[in-house]
Design a protein around this motif. Sequence first.
Motif, PDB file in Angstrom:
ATOM      1  N   SER A  96      20.382  12.510  38.215  1.00 55.70           N
ATOM      2  CA  SER A  96      19.338  12.862  39.108  1.00 55.70           C
ATOM      3  C   SER A  96      19.922  14.040  40.155  1.00 55.70           C
ATOM      4  O   SER A  96      20.776  14.055  40.547  1.00 55.70           O
ATOM      5  N   LYS A 110      23.383  15.296  26.471  1.00 57.75           N
ATOM      6  CA  LYS A 110      23.496  14.542  25.098  1.00 57.75           C
ATOM      7  C   LYS A 110      24.604  14.979  24.397  1.00 57.75           C
ATOM      8  O   LYS A 110      24.852  16.093  24.193  1.00 57.75           O
ATOM      9  N   THR A 143      22.330  10.703  32.487  1.00 58.85           N
ATOM     10  CA  THR A 143      21.337  11.184  33.195  1.00 58.85           C
ATOM     11  C   THR A 143      21.938  11.258  34.620  1.00 58.85           C
ATOM     12  O   THR A 143      22.364  10.355  35.056  1.00 58.85           O
ATOM     13  N   ASN A 180      24.212   9.359  26.216  1.00 62.31           N
ATOM     14  CA  ASN A 180      23.153  10.025  27.142  1.00 62.31           C
ATOM     15  C   ASN A 180      23.716   9.654  28.510  1.00 62.31           C
ATOM     16  O   ASN A 180      24.101   8.684  28.885  1.00 62.31           O
ATOM     17  N   VAL A 208      15.801  15.918  36.906  1.00 64.81           N
ATOM     18  CA  VAL A 208      17.219  15.277  36.310  1.00 64.81           C
ATOM     19  C   VAL A 208      17.810  16.397  35.291  1.00 64.81           C
ATOM     20  O   VAL A 208      17.089  17.119  34.615  1.00 64.81           O
ATOM     21  N   TYR A 209      19.175  16.080  35.249  1.00 63.15           N
ATOM     22  CA  TYR A 209      19.900  16.817  34.279  1.00 63.15           C
ATOM     23  C   TYR A 209      20.294  15.807  33.055  1.00 63.15           C
ATOM     24  O   TYR A 209      20.526  14.460  33.542  1.00 63.15           O
ATOM     25  N   LYS A 210      19.942  16.020  31.695  1.00 66.53           N
ATOM     26  CA  LYS A 210      20.276  15.129  30.673  1.00 66.53           C
ATOM     27  C   LYS A 210      21.345  15.741  29.907  1.00 66.53           C
ATOM     28  O   LYS A 210      21.092  16.776  29.379  1.00 66.53           O
ATOM     29  N   SER A 259      24.400   6.291  32.223  1.00 65.52           N
ATOM     30  CA  SER A 259      25.079   6.643  30.779  1.00 65.52           C
ATOM     31  C   SER A 259      24.535   5.513  29.969  1.00 65.52           C
ATOM     32  O   SER A 259      24.664   4.164  30.462  1.00 65.52           O
TER      33      SER A 259
END
Length: 139
Positions: A124, A48, A122, A120, A44-46, A112
């Motif tokens: 996938s 913030k 996320t 945040n 995943v890319y997170k 989110s």
Amino acid sequence: MKTLEKTSQSPTARVIEEFWNKDGFLDESMKMEPSINIIDRNGVYKIKVSAPGFKKKDFKVAVEDGSLIISAEKSIEKKEEKENFVRKEFSAFSFSRSFRLPENITLGHIKSNYKNGLLNITISKTNLDKREVKEIKIR
């Protein structure tokens, strides 16, 4: 040896001029750009986004033309009335950031949330080994 720039204004006059010319309500500082961290971990890319002072309803997160667009807008109106004195102040805060999305993401799996000043997001990743291949018939 340092050289000092000579000016015809007194220090007090310069401070007053800077106050009026660089006041927070008038300059570019109201166009804030929040700090953003992007983490690539465990499929995943997170993302913030540090954006304290906003509420969940102030944000818009969208995917358009292969880009993730994160924006927020907030306006505040403050009115103060006293005898022979009325003051009304408006301030608006906004930002917009966009990021080109890589090909290895699943659009249907973007989530989110906003909590304690932190947005945040996320995203996938798709399994690159199991990418769907579709043959197009030629007619």
